[in-house]
Design a protein around this motif. Structure first.
Motif, mmCIF file in Angstrom:
data_model
loop_
_atom_site.group_PDB
_atom_site.id
_atom_site.type_symbol
_atom_site.label_atom_id
_atom_site.label_comp_id
_atom_site.label_asym_id
_atom_site.label_seq_id
_atom_site.Cartn_x
_atom_site.Cartn_y
_atom_site.Cartn_z
ATOM 1 N N PRO A 27 0.804 -1.218 0.000
ATOM 2 C CA PRO A 27 0.000 0.000 0.000
ATOM 3 C C PRO A 27 0.839 1.271 0.000
ATOM 4 O O PRO A 27 1.878 1.342 0.636
ATOM 5 C CB PRO A 27 -0.806 -0.106 1.290
ATOM 6 N N GLY A 28 0.350 2.230 -0.759
ATOM 7 C CA GLY A 28 0.923 3.569 -0.736
ATOM 8 C C GLY A 28 0.147 4.412 0.256
ATOM 9 O O GLY A 28 -0.833 3.967 0.855
ATOM 10 N N ILE A 29 0.556 5.642 0.404
ATOM 11 C CA ILE A 29 -0.072 6.521 1.381
ATOM 12 C C ILE A 29 -1.532 6.801 1.019
ATOM 13 O O ILE A 29 -2.393 6.892 1.888
ATOM 14 C CB ILE A 29 0.735 7.835 1.552
ATOM 15 N N GLY A 30 -1.834 6.913 -0.280
ATOM 16 C CA GLY A 30 -3.206 7.206 -0.708
ATOM 17 C C GLY A 30 -4.200 6.134 -0.310
ATOM 18 O O GLY A 30 -5.239 6.424 0.286
ATOM 19 N N SER A 31 -3.876 4.882 -0.608
ATOM 20 C CA SER A 31 -4.808 3.805 -0.259
ATOM 21 C C SER A 31 -4.855 3.586 1.252
ATOM 22 O O SER A 31 -5.897 3.248 1.800
ATOM 23 C CB SER A 31 -4.458 2.501 -0.975
ATOM 24 N N ALA A 32 -3.734 3.829 1.924
ATOM 25 C CA ALA A 32 -3.729 3.681 3.383
ATOM 26 C C ALA A 32 -4.666 4.706 4.027
ATOM 27 O O ALA A 32 -5.463 4.364 4.903
ATOM 28 C CB ALA A 32 -2.314 3.830 3.932
ATOM 29 N N LEU A 33 -4.590 5.948 3.567
ATOM 30 C CA LEU A 33 -5.465 6.976 4.120
ATOM 31 C C LEU A 33 -6.930 6.716 3.792
ATOM 32 O O LEU A 33 -7.806 6.914 4.638
ATOM 33 C CB LEU A 33 -5.043 8.359 3.613
ATOM 34 N N ARG A 34 -7.223 6.257 2.571
ATOM 35 C CA ARG A 34 -8.613 5.954 2.204
ATOM 36 C C ARG A 34 -9.152 4.798 3.040
ATOM 37 O O ARG A 34 -10.312 4.788 3.429
ATOM 38 C CB ARG A 34 -8.723 5.642 0.712
ATOM 39 N N ILE A 40 -12.976 4.489 9.815
ATOM 40 C CA ILE A 40 -13.443 5.439 10.825
ATOM 41 C C ILE A 40 -14.910 5.788 10.575
ATOM 42 O O ILE A 40 -15.718 5.817 11.489
ATOM 43 C CB ILE A 40 -12.567 6.711 10.837
ATOM 44 N N ARG A 41 -15.244 6.034 9.309
ATOM 45 C CA ARG A 41 -16.616 6.416 8.962
ATOM 46 C C ARG A 41 -17.548 5.213 8.860
ATOM 47 O O ARG A 41 -18.750 5.369 8.742
ATOM 48 C CB ARG A 41 -16.626 7.163 7.630
ATOM 49 N N ARG A 42 -16.975 4.023 8.837
ATOM 50 C CA ARG A 42 -17.733 2.788 8.652
ATOM 51 C C ARG A 42 -18.602 2.859 7.398
ATOM 52 O O ARG A 42 -19.747 2.440 7.376
ATOM 53 C CB ARG A 42 -18.587 2.476 9.866
ATOM 54 N N ALA A 43 -18.008 3.401 6.352
ATOM 55 C CA ALA A 43 -18.702 3.524 5.060
ATOM 56 C C ALA A 43 -17.756 3.070 3.960
ATOM 57 O O ALA A 43 -16.615 3.482 3.902
ATOM 58 C CB ALA A 43 -19.112 4.972 4.827
#
Length: 107
Positions: A27-34, A40-43
């Motif tokens: 994983p890169g930073i983008g997919s890790a943050l998503r 967190i949002r459970r969505a």
């Protein structure tokens, strides 16, 4: 709003990891943050996993992988990844879905 795909990002991780020449998901930073945001949002939790992002609204699937050097030419491994994922999501997502493969490392 687009209907979420039946296949999950976690299932794609298993499919991608089983292909020859693929060392694993990186994983890169983008997919890790998503992924963190979705949890967190459970969505949309099924649409993201570290290293795999399914975006049905944007019409893209992004895979971040590490490849084995010398197993096959990188271009062939990437083409195999794209074909395999396209077959796995057939019927879930439109046929014009773009499958992006980001090679994070070669070892």
């Amino acid at each position: 709003m687009t209907t979420p795909p039946r296949i999950t990002a976690s299932e794609l991780v298993e499919i991608v990891g089983a292909l020859p020449g693929v060392r694993g998901i990186e994983p890169g930073i983008g997919s890790a943050l998503r992924t963190i945001d979705a949890r967190i949002r459970r969505a949309g939790e099924g649409a993201v996993h570290y290293g795999v992002v399914i975006d049905p609204e944007g019409g893209t699937i992004t895979l971040e992988v590490g490849l084995e050097r010398g197993a096959a030419p990188v271009r062939e491994i990437v083409a195999l990844l794209q074909r395999t994922v396209r077959e796995a999501v057939a019927g879930d997502l439109p046929p014009d879905t773009v499958i992006r493969v980001k090679v994070q490392s070669l070892t």
